[in-house]
Structure formats: C-alpha cells, structure tokens
Design a protein around this motif. Structure first.
Motif, PDB file in Angstrom:
ATOM      1  N   THR A 336       0.821  -1.207   0.000  1.00 26.73           N
ATOM      2  CA  THR A 336       0.000   0.000   0.000  1.00 26.73           C
ATOM      3  C   THR A 336       0.861   1.266   0.000  1.00 26.73           C
ATOM      4  OG1 THR A 336      -1.981   0.982   0.991  1.00 26.73           O
ATOM      5  CG2 THR A 336      -0.286   0.276   2.509  1.00 26.73           C
ATOM      6  N   THR A 337       2.009   1.252   0.694  1.00 27.97           N
ATOM      7  CA  THR A 337       2.878   2.435   0.670  1.00 27.97           C
ATOM      8  C   THR A 337       3.699   2.501  -0.612  1.00 27.97           C
ATOM      9  OG1 THR A 337       4.534   1.205   1.955  1.00 27.97           O
ATOM     10  CG2 THR A 337       3.063   2.679   3.169  1.00 27.97           C
ATOM     11  N   THR A 339       2.316   1.689  -3.597  1.00 34.43           N
ATOM     12  CA  THR A 339       1.402   1.864  -4.722  1.00 34.43           C
ATOM     13  C   THR A 339       0.544   3.117  -4.614  1.00 34.43           C
ATOM     14  OG1 THR A 339      -0.233   0.448  -3.613  1.00 34.43           O
ATOM     15  CG2 THR A 339       1.200  -0.607  -5.235  1.00 34.43           C
ATOM     16  N   SER A 340       0.911   4.040  -3.755  1.00 31.79           N
ATOM     17  CA  SER A 340       0.143   5.277  -3.634  1.00 31.79           C
ATOM     18  C   SER A 340      -1.306   5.002  -3.253  1.00 31.79           C
ATOM     19  CB  SER A 340       0.194   6.048  -4.967  1.00 31.79           C
ATOM     20  OG  SER A 340      -0.528   7.241  -4.912  1.00 31.79           O
ATOM     21  N   THR A 341      -1.518   4.004  -2.390  1.00 33.18           N
ATOM     22  CA  THR A 341      -2.889   3.599  -2.089  1.00 33.18           C
ATOM     23  C   THR A 341      -3.383   4.170  -0.772  1.00 33.18           C
ATOM     24  OG1 THR A 341      -2.508   1.549  -3.293  1.00 33.18           O
ATOM     25  CG2 THR A 341      -4.449   1.642  -1.895  1.00 33.18           C
ATOM     26  N   GLY A 342      -2.770   3.833   0.323  1.00 24.67           N
ATOM     27  CA  GLY A 342      -3.222   4.365   1.597  1.00 24.67           C
ATOM     28  C   GLY A 342      -4.160   3.471   2.364  1.00 24.67           C
ATOM     29  N   ALA A 343      -4.673   2.401   1.736  1.00 24.07           N
ATOM     30  CA  ALA A 343      -5.456   1.433   2.499  1.00 24.07           C
ATOM     31  C   ALA A 343      -4.532   0.712   3.471  1.00 24.07           C
ATOM     32  CB  ALA A 343      -6.107   0.423   1.555  1.00 24.07           C
ATOM     33  N   ASN A 362       9.563   3.861   1.883  1.00 24.77           N
ATOM     34  CA  ASN A 362       8.917   3.310   0.689  1.00 24.77           C
ATOM     35  C   ASN A 362       8.138   4.383  -0.052  1.00 24.77           C
ATOM     36  OD1 ASN A 362       8.594   1.008  -0.914  1.00 24.77           O
ATOM     37  ND2 ASN A 362       6.641   0.481   0.013  1.00 24.77           N
ATOM     38  N   MET A 363       7.497   5.292   0.681  1.00 27.97           N
ATOM     39  CA  MET A 363       6.800   6.402   0.037  1.00 27.97           C
ATOM     40  C   MET A 363       7.781   7.433  -0.507  1.00 27.97           C
ATOM     41  SD  MET A 363       3.397   7.145   2.336  1.00 27.97           S
ATOM     42  CE  MET A 363       4.280   7.414   3.862  1.00 27.97           C
ATOM     43  N   ASN A 470       0.417  11.447  -2.679  1.00 24.87           N
ATOM     44  CA  ASN A 470      -0.964  11.029  -2.927  1.00 24.87           C
ATOM     45  C   ASN A 470      -1.205   9.596  -2.478  1.00 24.87           C
ATOM     46  OD1 ASN A 470      -0.535  12.853  -5.923  1.00 24.87           O
ATOM     47  ND2 ASN A 470      -1.711  13.570  -4.176  1.00 24.87           N
ATOM     48  N   ASN A 471      -0.672   9.292  -1.269  1.00 25.33           N
ATOM     49  CA  ASN A 471      -0.862   7.958  -0.710  1.00 25.33           C
ATOM     50  C   ASN A 471      -2.132   7.902   0.122  1.00 25.33           C
ATOM     51  OD1 ASN A 471      -0.448   5.954   1.679  1.00 25.33           O
ATOM     52  ND2 ASN A 471       0.971   5.237   0.114  1.00 25.33           N
ATOM     53  N   GLY A 472      -2.155   8.615   1.249  1.00 23.42           N
ATOM     54  CA  GLY A 472      -3.368   8.682   2.051  1.00 23.42           C
ATOM     55  C   GLY A 472      -3.331   7.947   3.368  1.00 23.42           C
TER      56      GLY A 472
END
Length: 561
Positions: A336-337, A339-343, A362-363, A470-472
């Motif tokens: 998730t960190t 892939t710019s996901t944030g879930a 990672n981000m 733009n991860n979240g």
C-alpha cells in the motif's frame, strides 16, 4: 503451520497470480489504448459531452483537459459534503465543515483519499457512493491516461507533438479496465463475507446485555475500486483492518493483488506499445527488486521481538490483526505504501521504529515500486529518462531514450517532475514542526531529546510524505483536524498530484515533437541487467540524497534510541 512457511506461501500466491495475469491483462490494456474503434456506450458519452474522439491533443490541450476535469470534480465533491445534511439518505449526518470538506475534496480527486475523519461517523452512504466511489474510478483513470500519454510521446514518429485524446483515454480506462476488474474483485470479496448493504446500520445486544449499534453499507463494491484504483479511502475508520471490509486471510490476499495488479501489468502494456517487451521487463525488474526488498525489511523488523510482551506474542503484534499476522500485515503495508494507495490492514503507527521507518522510506522513493495506477509507470519512466541521461554522460554515450534525444528541455521537465514531492515534504514538515500551534504532537513538552518528540517528528514526516505522494495512509497518533493541517496537507496533495502531471505531459509533448533517431553503438541500451541496476541505483540515490537527513531526525534516531 510454521509462520515463515505461511508467509512464504502468501508471497508466493501473490506473485503467482500477478505472473499469470501479467501477459493477458498487460496486452489487453495496450489494445484498449491503441484501438481506433469506439464501443456503443462510449459513442453515446462522447455525443452527450460533445467530444470528438478522433481529435488528438497536444500536451497543452491534454493538460488543460486533465486540470479542468479535476477542478470540476473538486467543486462537486466539496459542494456534496457541504449540503450532505439536507440530502436524502443522509443517515443523520450533518454538513461537513469547510476546512474538512476542502481537504477531503482535494484528497479524493487527487487519488490520495487522505481521511481526517471517521467515515462511518461523518459521511453518509450517499456521499460515499456518488462522491467518493465515483472519484475512486475517475482519479485512477486520470493517472492511467497520463501514463499512456507519456508512452505515446515516447513512440511518436510524426513529430507533430500529439498525445491522443484525454476524454477518450479517461472513458476507456473507466469502462473497459476499472469497471470490469472492480466487478470481479467485488464478487471475490463478497464470497469471503465482505459486507454489501444499502442499510446504514443495525442494533444489537452484547453478551453482557448492553445494547449497541453497528455500521454497514456498500463496502464490497467500494473496497474493490479503492484497492484496484490505488485510492485507499475506507468506508470505515479501521479501513481494511475491519472484518466487514477484510474478514479473512484470503480476502486479504485478494486485496493485496488488487493493489498491485494494474501497476505491475502496465509494464507489459508499456513494452507492448513501444514494440520491445524487454523495455517493460526492465522496468518490472526494478519495481520487483525494490518491492521484494522492502517486504523483507519490514517483515524482518516486525518479526523481531523486543520486550517481554512481544516475546510472549512471538512477534510485534500490537496494532495488527491476528487473522493476518505479521506476514500478511507487512505484505499489505509495503504494497500500500509502494502503490500510492493508503489502504491499511494494520496500524502503521504501531510498527517498530525500523518497520515504520521503512514504510516512510517506501513512500519517499516516489512510490514507483510498482506505484499507483498510471502514476507508478510514468514516475518510473521519468526516472528511467534521468538514468539514461546521467548514465550516458558518465560513459560518454549519447543520452537517447528509445530513439528520442534527451536534451536540456527534456531533462529539465523530468527533473522538475521528481523535485515536486521532496520540496513539498521537506517544506511542509519543517514549517509544521516549528509552528507553536502544532508542536503538541511531539509529546513530552516538545523536548527534542525524548522518544516521544522523535516519534512525533516521524508522524509529521509520514503525513507530508503521504500527502505529497498522494498515498493517504497515516501514522494514526497524529491529529490532523486543525485548520493548519487540513489546509497544508490539502495543498500538498493538490500540488503533489498536478504539478508532476503538468511536467510529465510537457515532457511527453517534447518527446512527441521530436522524430526518432536510429540507434548506434554509442546509444545506451535501456534493457538488461546493467540498465536495470543503473535505474535501481537512480531511484535509491535520489531518495537517499534528498531524505536521509530527515530520516535521521525521525525513524533512524528512534530506532537507535
């Protein structure tokens, strides 16, 4: 079953399914963006919107369309939240405050999905469905469109500077890729018990006789696109750690695969579109190397037992779901960190100093391993162009990328694209930690020598890294509901999304305006192990030189304290 064996099986299953989908999905996406044929529903949409699907755009027209479309999305989502209380199916939720609505509107339109609120308390199902879920599709489609525009710039032969039609790319990405895949993932999640209901909640009586209420909603459908679109915003504050959204180890694997499948298969799409699949494999190799390395690092830190409680549990289990364990949590967290996901399916703030620091790192690598939907590919291609330029100069070879000369203007656009995120992270963090109104997060009176102060700095660094990339996701110990955080993080999300897009499209326009040149013995090849090593080194070196001092003040200092 031995924990190490279970972890290996989970990783092996994820890799196996991604490998099986790589060729068919990658080639399918290449056909989607290359064909001249429009489907009937698409033609209807073009007619309603008065779009000529056969009219190509230069980079300025393409960028204008991206910005205009996104701006309208921000206005709509902001207005929807502000009038939520008077809309049908509001479930008793009042209007969202202006600063929170501003932050949230930007968050979902920029594919960040940063949430400074508890969704089940603040947002109605209507807002989540027609606002957030719709943006989960559209923001992901925008990222895909920009990536394809850059690929078209690389392969363009006419020198006319045209990159295709944004409205066509947006429509096809939504209807032909994201919707069908979301349907498949949603059905798989439903089979595992993920909730899908149009009711807002239910009442119950606990074992101790006390009454309570639970929240339900259309979770499975929104969970599918939030992962596939690398969005991340949850319908529940516990996100993918909640059993209504992610109930079993198998559903956890499905969601991890959903996070990775489009960014990974886009490397095949790239190789197919440029006519040399070795190019896509080289990019994939770099992504896989970084991703697997980060999984190993986080897994190792979280499996290491520090203290009596951790030793009794057998691992660092605080903040993690027992049904996933360390392996499933670490695999999800790195994916998730990266892939710019944030879930999240675990509390990143509860990770060890080393594990949490690795997630921040990672981000800070730019989220290109494998990155978000579209953003990972165009981010890695920008770094690939920089690697060619630097490598070519070092060995005296012509800086040329797939037949396109990389000159001053091209490298300037590439450099500006990758400098946006570091500038936002470092400036935002530095201002925040010295503001008198925000130093309370540092704990222990803000004394810089105390562990609480160090971890507080890490929380702020994580927040701005998450917003600018733009991860979240977030370190949950940081409260971000103040006007400063709502505004600063909103601006970081906005600039972190659209400034790189503008520079990437400008780079694509420059490449599309130049005609390809034949390769020679002086041209640096952009495939193979040597180039893969050069590109990996470029990714690590850029982040290392930029962020090592900040990492030393936060996660590294905390790990050594």
């Amino acid at each position: 079953m031995n924990s190490s064996l279970a972890a290996a099986l989970q990783v092996g299953l994820v890799v196996f399914i991604l490998a099986a989908a790589y060729v068919p999905l990658g080639d399918y996406m290449a056909r989607v963006f290359s064909t001249q044929r429009d489907r009937a529903p698409e033609r209807i949409l073009y007619k309603i919107a008065r779009v000529d699907p056969h009219r190509s755009q230069t980079w300025t027209g393409y960028a204008t369309a991206v910005l205009a479309f996104s701006f309208v999305g921000v206005l709509f989502l902001y207005a929807l939240q502000r009038v939520q209380g008077v809309l049908p199916w509001s479930d008793g939720r009042d209007a969202v405050s202006p600063s929170m609505a501003f932050n949230t509107a930007i968050s979902f339109v920029t594919n960040t999905n940063w949430q400074s609120f508890s969704p089940e308390v603040v947002m109605s199902n209507l807002t989540q469905m027609i606002g957030f879920a719709v943006q989960n599709f559209l923001s992901a489609a925008v990222g895909l469109a920009v990536a394809i525009a850059l690929v078209r710039g690389i392969i363009a032969k006419k020198g006319d500077g045209e990159l295709g039609n944004f409205w066509v790319d947006l429509t096809r990405a939504t209807l032909r890729i994201l919707l069908p895949l979301s349907l498949i993932v949603a059905v798989l999640l439903l089979s595992q018990g993920v909730v899908q209901s149009f009711k807002s909640g239910f009442d119950f009586i606990g074992l101790d006789g006390t009454s309570g209420s639970g929240v339900v909603g259309p979770f499975a459908s929104q969970e599918a696109i939030k992962e596939l679109g690398t969005n991340g915003g949850g319908t529940l504050s516990a996100n993918a750690a909640h059993p209504f959204s992610n109930p079993t180890p198998l559903s956890n694997i499905v969601e991890i695969i959903a996070l990775l499948i489009i960014p990974v298969c886009l490397t095949r799409t790239y190789g197919t579109m440029v006519g040399d699949r070795r190019q896509g494999l080289a990019i994939l190799g770099v992504m896989a190397t970084i991703w697997s390395g980060m999984v190993a690092v986080v897994w190792a830190f979280e499996s290491h037992t520090n203290g009596l409680a951790a030793q009794a549990a057998g691992a660092m289990m605080e903040g993690k779901e027992q049904r996933f364990g360390v392996a499933g949590s670490a695999l999800f967290a790195v994916s998730t960190t990266g892939t710019s996901t944030g879930a999240v399916n675990s509390a990143h703030d509860s990770y060890s100093a080393g594990g949490g620091g690795a997630l921040i790192w990672n981000m800070l690598l730019g989220e290109v391993a494998p990155g978000g939907v579209g953003t990972g590919l165009y981010g890695m291609l920008v770094l690939a162009i920089i690697a060619v330029f630097v490598g070519g100069l070092l060995v005296g070879r012509s800086p040329q990328f797939l037949g396109k000369k990389i000159g001053q203007h091209e490298i300037t656009m590439a450099a500006l694209s990758i400098l946006v995120m570091p500038a936002l992270v470092l400036i935002g963090t530095s201002i925040t930690v010295v503001l008198s109104s925000t130093t309370g997060f540092q704990g222990n009176g803000g004394d810089p020598g105390t562990p609480g102060s160090i971890h507080g700095f890490s929380e702020v660094l994580y927040a701005f890294a998450s917003a600018a990339n733009n991860n979240g996701s977030a370190f949950g110990g940081l409260t971000v509901t103040s006007d400063w955080f709502q505004t600063a993080l909103g601006i970081a999300m906005l600039l972190g999304r659209f400034l790189p897009i503008i520079f990437v499209l400008a780079l694509a326009g420059l490449l599309a305006s130049s005609k390809p040149r034949p390769s020679s013995s002086a041209t640096l090849p952009t495939h193979g192990l040597l180039y893969g090593g050069l590109l990996t080194g470029t990714v690590l070196l850029v982040a290392g030189l930029t962020f090592f001092p900040a990492m030393a003040l936060g996660p590294i200092a905390e790990a050594l304290s």
